[in-house]
Design a protein around this motif. Structure first.
Motif, PDB file in Angstrom:
ATOM      1  N   GLN A  51     -33.714  67.451 -13.978  1.00 33.37           N
ATOM      2  CA  GLN A  51     -32.330  67.479 -13.912  1.00 33.37           C
ATOM      3  C   GLN A  51     -31.885  66.612 -12.679  1.00 33.37           C
ATOM      4  O   GLN A  51     -30.381  66.364 -12.687  1.00 33.37           O
ATOM      5  CB  GLN A  51     -32.127  68.961 -13.382  1.00 33.37           C
ATOM      6  CG  GLN A  51     -32.539  70.100 -14.258  1.00 33.37           C
ATOM      7  CD  GLN A  51     -31.973  71.337 -13.859  1.00 33.37           C
ATOM      8  OE1 GLN A  51     -31.165  71.482 -13.102  1.00 33.37           O
ATOM      9  NE2 GLN A  51     -32.102  72.442 -14.936  1.00 33.37           N
ATOM     10  N   LEU A  52     -32.581  66.371 -11.660  1.00 32.17           N
ATOM     11  CA  LEU A  52     -31.895  65.479 -10.529  1.00 32.17           C
ATOM     12  C   LEU A  52     -31.020  64.356 -11.060  1.00 32.17           C
ATOM     13  O   LEU A  52     -29.758  64.124 -10.635  1.00 32.17           O
ATOM     14  CB  LEU A  52     -32.927  65.220  -9.485  1.00 32.17           C
ATOM     15  CG  LEU A  52     -32.436  64.276  -8.167  1.00 32.17           C
ATOM     16  CD1 LEU A  52     -31.492  65.298  -7.445  1.00 32.17           C
ATOM     17  CD2 LEU A  52     -33.619  63.891  -7.203  1.00 32.17           C
ATOM     18  N   HIS A  53     -31.545  63.491 -11.721  1.00 29.08           N
ATOM     19  CA  HIS A  53     -30.761  62.369 -12.325  1.00 29.08           C
ATOM     20  C   HIS A  53     -29.726  62.544 -12.965  1.00 29.08           C
ATOM     21  O   HIS A  53     -28.484  61.922 -13.196  1.00 29.08           O
ATOM     22  CB  HIS A  53     -31.680  61.153 -12.658  1.00 29.08           C
ATOM     23  CG  HIS A  53     -32.858  60.373 -11.764  1.00 29.08           C
ATOM     24  ND1 HIS A  53     -32.039  59.551 -10.787  1.00 29.08           N
ATOM     25  CD2 HIS A  53     -33.768  60.862 -11.327  1.00 29.08           C
ATOM     26  CE1 HIS A  53     -33.148  59.185 -10.014  1.00 29.08           C
ATOM     27  NE2 HIS A  53     -34.190  59.899 -10.117  1.00 29.08           N
ATOM     28  N   VAL A  54     -29.815  63.710 -14.031  1.00 27.40           N
ATOM     29  CA  VAL A  54     -28.651  64.296 -14.675  1.00 27.40           C
ATOM     30  C   VAL A  54     -27.681  64.610 -13.898  1.00 27.40           C
ATOM     31  O   VAL A  54     -26.425  64.263 -14.182  1.00 27.40           O
ATOM     32  CB  VAL A  54     -29.078  64.978 -15.772  1.00 27.40           C
ATOM     33  CG1 VAL A  54     -28.210  65.831 -16.512  1.00 27.40           C
ATOM     34  CG2 VAL A  54     -30.330  64.595 -16.695  1.00 27.40           C
ATOM     35  N   PHE A  55     -27.779  65.389 -12.786  1.00 28.92           N
ATOM     36  CA  PHE A  55     -26.923  65.764 -11.905  1.00 28.92           C
ATOM     37  C   PHE A  55     -26.157  64.846 -11.182  1.00 28.92           C
ATOM     38  O   PHE A  55     -25.012  64.730 -11.043  1.00 28.92           O
ATOM     39  CB  PHE A  55     -27.346  66.873 -10.910  1.00 28.92           C
ATOM     40  CG  PHE A  55     -27.754  68.161 -11.539  1.00 28.92           C
ATOM     41  CD1 PHE A  55     -27.784  68.298 -12.742  1.00 28.92           C
ATOM     42  CD2 PHE A  55     -28.309  69.179 -10.779  1.00 28.92           C
ATOM     43  CE1 PHE A  55     -27.801  69.649 -13.483  1.00 28.92           C
ATOM     44  CE2 PHE A  55     -28.682  70.405 -11.281  1.00 28.92           C
ATOM     45  CZ  PHE A  55     -28.393  70.618 -12.601  1.00 28.92           C
ATOM     46  N   ILE A  56     -26.944  63.801 -10.844  1.00 31.55           N
ATOM     47  CA  ILE A  56     -26.364  62.480 -10.039  1.00 31.55           C
ATOM     48  C   ILE A  56     -25.292  61.801 -10.779  1.00 31.55           C
ATOM     49  O   ILE A  56     -24.256  61.478 -10.248  1.00 31.55           O
ATOM     50  CB  ILE A  56     -27.378  61.572  -9.762  1.00 31.55           C
ATOM     51  CG1 ILE A  56     -28.296  62.039  -8.440  1.00 31.55           C
ATOM     52  CG2 ILE A  56     -26.913  60.175  -9.031  1.00 31.55           C
ATOM     53  CD1 ILE A  56     -29.732  61.271  -8.113  1.00 31.55           C
ATOM     54  N   ALA A  57     -25.731  61.662 -12.108  1.00 28.92           N
ATOM     55  CA  ALA A  57     -24.625  61.027 -13.058  1.00 28.92           C
ATOM     56  C   ALA A  57     -23.410  61.891 -13.402  1.00 28.92           C
ATOM     57  O   ALA A  57     -22.513  61.601 -13.390  1.00 28.92           O
ATOM     58  CB  ALA A  57     -25.355  60.745 -14.701  1.00 28.92           C
TER      59      ALA A  57
END
Length: 224
Positions: free
Chosen positions: A40-46
């Motif tokens: 989830q982390l990079h999805v949330f960053i985007a």
């Protein structure tokens, strides 16, 4: 003006925010019992960049929660932060996890705030702050017992905040203790703290920075 991306992965809450001069302009987080930071982390960053209508090129710094907390969670957050700093040539800011938790409590003058994160068995990570969120006692890993935190009962109220407060509830006995088990580390509170560090140039060495694990603090003997 400073635009800072804040990453919080020290516990089960995967949390990402964008702060502009200390104010949150975008936040996305999800607290699940199974650590899902790697997915989830990079999805949330985007997602927060899109919500704030920003590109990576608009960022002035990356901030990350440094711990203590989950070994795996901290590694994921710090690795992502360092990767972004290297690729974007941005400074790295670290925020103490327990300090950002303390900032979720608004307290009266004669009050103590003690963030406590579950470690293992009857152990917690803890730190002590006054009502102004100034650190009164350093971060420790400790075993909860009858006498835990009793030295602070001279104050009107002692807030025990975080998932470690549940361990304390059945052990420490005083009406002055207020147990706030619902509070979890969040990138929401990181925005103000990271901006304060940005203003004074309090940055980490990206190459050598490591999370504050505070682990393996109890020696256990082998069973014969």
């Amino acid at each position: 003006m400073a635009t800072i991306l804040n990453l919080e992965t020290a516990t089960t809450n995967c949390s990402v925010s964008i702060g502009r001069d200390g104010a949150v302009v975008a936040l996305m987080e999800e607290n699940t019992p199974n650590y899902s930071h790697s997915e989830q982390l990079h999805v949330f960053i985007a997602a927060v960049l899109k919500k704030a209508r920003l590109d990576f090129s608009d960022l002035d710094a990356i901030a990350v929660s440094k711990g203590p907390g989950s070994y795996t969670g901290l590694r994921i957050g710090v690795s992502a932060a360092k990767g972004l700093c290297f690729s974007l040539d941005l400074p790295l800011i670290s925020i103490a996890t327990l300090k950002s938790m303390a900032h979720q409590i608004t307290a009266s003058e004669k009050t103590i705030i003690i963030p406590v994160l579950d470690a293992r068995r009857m152990e917690v990570y803890s730190c002590v702050f006054n009502a102004a969120h100034e650190e009164l006692r350093e971060t420790r890993a400790e075993i909860i017992g009858d006498d835990s935190f009793k030295e602070f009962l001279a104050y009107d109220k002692v807030h025990l905040v975080g998932n470690g407060a549940e361990k304390c509830r059945g052990v420490v006995k005083s009406p002055k203790f207020n147990f706030r088990t619902e509070i979890i580390p969040s990138a929401n509170e990181m925005a103000k703290l990271s901006y304060e560090k940005f203003k004074v140039g309090n940055f980490e060495d990206v190459a050598y920075f490591e999370p504050y694990y505070l682990k393996d603090f109890v020696l256990q003997s082998k069973k014969s």
